[in-house]
Write an enzyme that holds these catalytic residues in place. Sequence first.
Site, PDB file in Angstrom:
ATOM      1  N   THR A  37      15.253   0.035 -16.171  1.00 10.89           N
ATOM      2  CA  THR A  37      15.474   0.936 -15.039  1.00 10.89           C
ATOM      3  C   THR A  37      15.535   0.198 -13.709  1.00 10.89           C
ATOM      4  O   THR A  37      16.000   0.753 -12.708  1.00 10.89           O
ATOM      5  CB  THR A  37      14.351   1.982 -14.953  1.00 10.89           C
ATOM      6  OG1 THR A  37      13.094   1.317 -14.741  1.00 10.89           O
ATOM      7  CG2 THR A  37      14.287   2.809 -16.231  1.00 10.89           C
ATOM      8  N   CYS A  41       6.207   0.065 -11.176  1.00  9.82           N
ATOM      9  CA  CYS A  41       5.254   1.171 -11.061  1.00  9.82           C
ATOM     10  C   CYS A  41       3.836   0.643 -11.025  1.00  9.82           C
ATOM     11  O   CYS A  41       3.560  -0.506 -11.369  1.00  9.82           O
ATOM     12  CB  CYS A  41       5.389   2.133 -12.256  1.00  9.82           C
ATOM     13  SG  CYS A  41       7.039   2.780 -12.535  1.00  9.82           S
ATOM     14  N   CYS A  45       1.127   5.210 -13.675  1.00  7.54           N
ATOM     15  CA  CYS A  45       2.309   6.055 -13.443  1.00  7.54           C
ATOM     16  C   CYS A  45       2.447   7.088 -14.564  1.00  7.54           C
ATOM     17  O   CYS A  45       2.360   6.749 -15.751  1.00  7.54           O
ATOM     18  CB  CYS A  45       3.564   5.195 -13.368  1.00  7.54           C
ATOM     19  SG  CYS A  45       5.059   6.150 -13.011  1.00  7.54           S
ATOM     20  N   ARG A  70      12.885  -2.113  -7.778  1.00  3.97           N
ATOM     21  CA  ARG A  70      12.669  -1.107  -6.740  1.00  3.97           C
ATOM     22  C   ARG A  70      11.372  -0.352  -7.012  1.00  3.97           C
ATOM     23  O   ARG A  70      10.959  -0.189  -8.168  1.00  3.97           O
ATOM     24  CB  ARG A  70      13.831  -0.106  -6.695  1.00  3.97           C
ATOM     25  CG  ARG A  70      15.196  -0.749  -6.539  1.00  3.97           C
ATOM     26  CD  ARG A  70      16.277   0.316  -6.400  1.00  3.97           C
ATOM     27  NE  ARG A  70      16.267   1.265  -7.507  1.00  3.97           N
ATOM     28  CZ  ARG A  70      16.884   1.095  -8.653  1.00  3.97           C
ATOM     29  NH1 ARG A  70      17.549  -0.027  -8.883  1.00  3.97           N
ATOM     30  NH2 ARG A  70      16.836   2.019  -9.591  1.00  3.97           N
ATOM     31  N   CYS A  72       8.842   2.680  -7.588  1.00  6.36           N
ATOM     32  CA  CYS A  72       8.897   4.028  -8.161  1.00  6.36           C
ATOM     33  C   CYS A  72       8.536   5.044  -7.084  1.00  6.36           C
ATOM     34  O   CYS A  72       7.473   4.953  -6.463  1.00  6.36           O
ATOM     35  CB  CYS A  72       7.928   4.125  -9.337  1.00  6.36           C
ATOM     36  SG  CYS A  72       7.774   5.775 -10.054  1.00  6.36           S
ATOM     37  N   CYS A  75       5.257   7.428  -8.494  1.00  2.18           N
ATOM     38  CA  CYS A  75       3.846   7.005  -8.447  1.00  2.18           C
ATOM     39  C   CYS A  75       3.505   6.218  -7.188  1.00  2.18           C
ATOM     40  O   CYS A  75       2.327   5.966  -6.916  1.00  2.18           O
ATOM     41  CB  CYS A  75       3.493   6.173  -9.677  1.00  2.18           C
ATOM     42  SG  CYS A  75       4.239   4.506  -9.733  1.00  2.18           S
ATOM     43  N   ASP A 462     -34.796 -11.276   3.991  1.00  2.00           N
ATOM     44  CA  ASP A 462     -34.840  -9.977   4.641  1.00  2.00           C
ATOM     45  C   ASP A 462     -36.027  -9.166   4.116  1.00  2.00           C
ATOM     46  O   ASP A 462     -36.213  -9.013   2.901  1.00  2.00           O
ATOM     47  CB  ASP A 462     -33.531  -9.237   4.371  1.00  2.00           C
ATOM     48  CG  ASP A 462     -33.444  -7.915   5.116  1.00  2.00           C
ATOM     49  OD1 ASP A 462     -32.867  -7.902   6.204  1.00  2.00           O
ATOM     50  OD2 ASP A 462     -33.971  -6.902   4.596  1.00  2.00           O
TER      51      ASP A 462
END
Length: 518
Positions: A37, A41, A45, A70, A72, A75, A462
């Site tokens: 695709t 993601c 997702c 690229r 998604c 998501c 401390d």
Amino acid sequence: MVDLVSAKELDFERCYRAVTTRDARFDGQFVTAVRTTGIYCRPSCPAITPKPANVTFLPTAAAAQQSGFRACRRCLPDAAPGSPLWNTRADLASRAMRLIADGVIERGGVPALADTLGYSQRQLTRVLTSELGAGPLALARAHRAHTARLLIQTTHLSMSDIAFAAGFASIRQFNDTVREVFAVSPTTLRDESRRRNGDTLPATNGQLTLRLPYREPLDKPWLEWFLSSHAVPGLELWEDGHYSRSLRTPHGHTTIRMSIQPGHVRASLALHDMRDLAPTVARLRHFLDLDADPIGIDEALAAGMTGTPSSSATALSNGHRPVDRSTLLSPGIRVPGCLDGPELLLRTMIGQQISVAAANTHTARLVQTLGESIPGPISHLFPTPAAIAEHGAEVLTGPARRVEAIVAAARAIADGELALHAGRTASELRRDLLALDGVGPWTADYVTMRLLADPDVLLPSDLIVRRGAALLDIDLAETTRFAPWRSYLTMHMWKHALAAPAATPDGASVARKVRTAP
């Protein structure tokens, strides 16, 4: 236990298991790039899980974009909590990532980043490409794309204003980057968001309301106690579960109002300059430790508690089963970071050997006298180191040596002799802090822990830590089994001691009399 995923050597089987189970605990630790695709993601997702042969796993969104994938739009992998690796690791890549998130490249380019880290541009690019799959320019571009998406979807700003605010050099560069990363134009990205969420965006420029996600669980009472008890009048305000404060930013200032909600922190920002959005968000996430991996940390500390030698030996000698003391630890405790390095050091020095309330009073006087007045519900900014160096001796009260030490530290910061930023190494920062008059091991370690988000700092000297250790049956001389999470162990000991204050001779409580943290 959920181990952190190495940014350099991603184990395919572990990553794919996280994707098939949609395990949100791994969001931000790596991205899933799907070759069929061309989309990347987050691990959780909700889309159909791709076949193993079709995916590759990359350490950063920048690496995915560099490889031509690229983001998604379902998501939104850039909206996940950041990788906890940038805080748990102290190598060059992690320190560079912290500075890139703070906008160093947008303000000064790669040369400024390399100079700050003390490396040549060539060395820096080689290390980042090897470790993170992308060089400094690509990593900064991914941050700009995230800022642009945030402004496109959460404001009514014009696209030209967004391009300027996100750090792009031109409208064309902005349009090309958004199309390349999200596969749609900026206008389409905004239209999709409006169809999904309705047109509920604020109309006023400079006013933003954001959701800052975090990994659950989160110990909300601990953070709220920390914020409310250390609020300095005129600089900070705690009111009805909301924390507000002013903050000096690279291009001006901002006023912040935030509250902790399930799964996210709701933050409203009144920005003087929209270019400061990305560094302000990065500082807020650092301040509240929102990128921590709480389940992994809690499991590691619980394992250390189960193995506490003294409790186990005592129980066995009495004929009883050892008590599981890990149940005494609060799930999801966070280590507060800082919003401004110089402010952190100077407030810490002001608060030495006095109560929290007294430190707030002294700091409030300093803010009112030397801080810059600004409009809005918070009246002042914290004074600049230069202002404190010049006039601090006239305003600060208390032992003369402490006042002189605070003024000298402010002068060292103002003159550039002391650098306080998240790109320092812990050893170098601690060395420089200890070289200052009036700064001992406790102050140096405390500032290092909060400024660098160092997860493995113990404060054994401390008083409240020692009391908490006694209550939790922890031997402070034998804490290696809790590494590398001893900063979180310190928070647990503080919280446990403060929840069960011991009486002092004059009837006041330890929690009220002893200074713990600024």
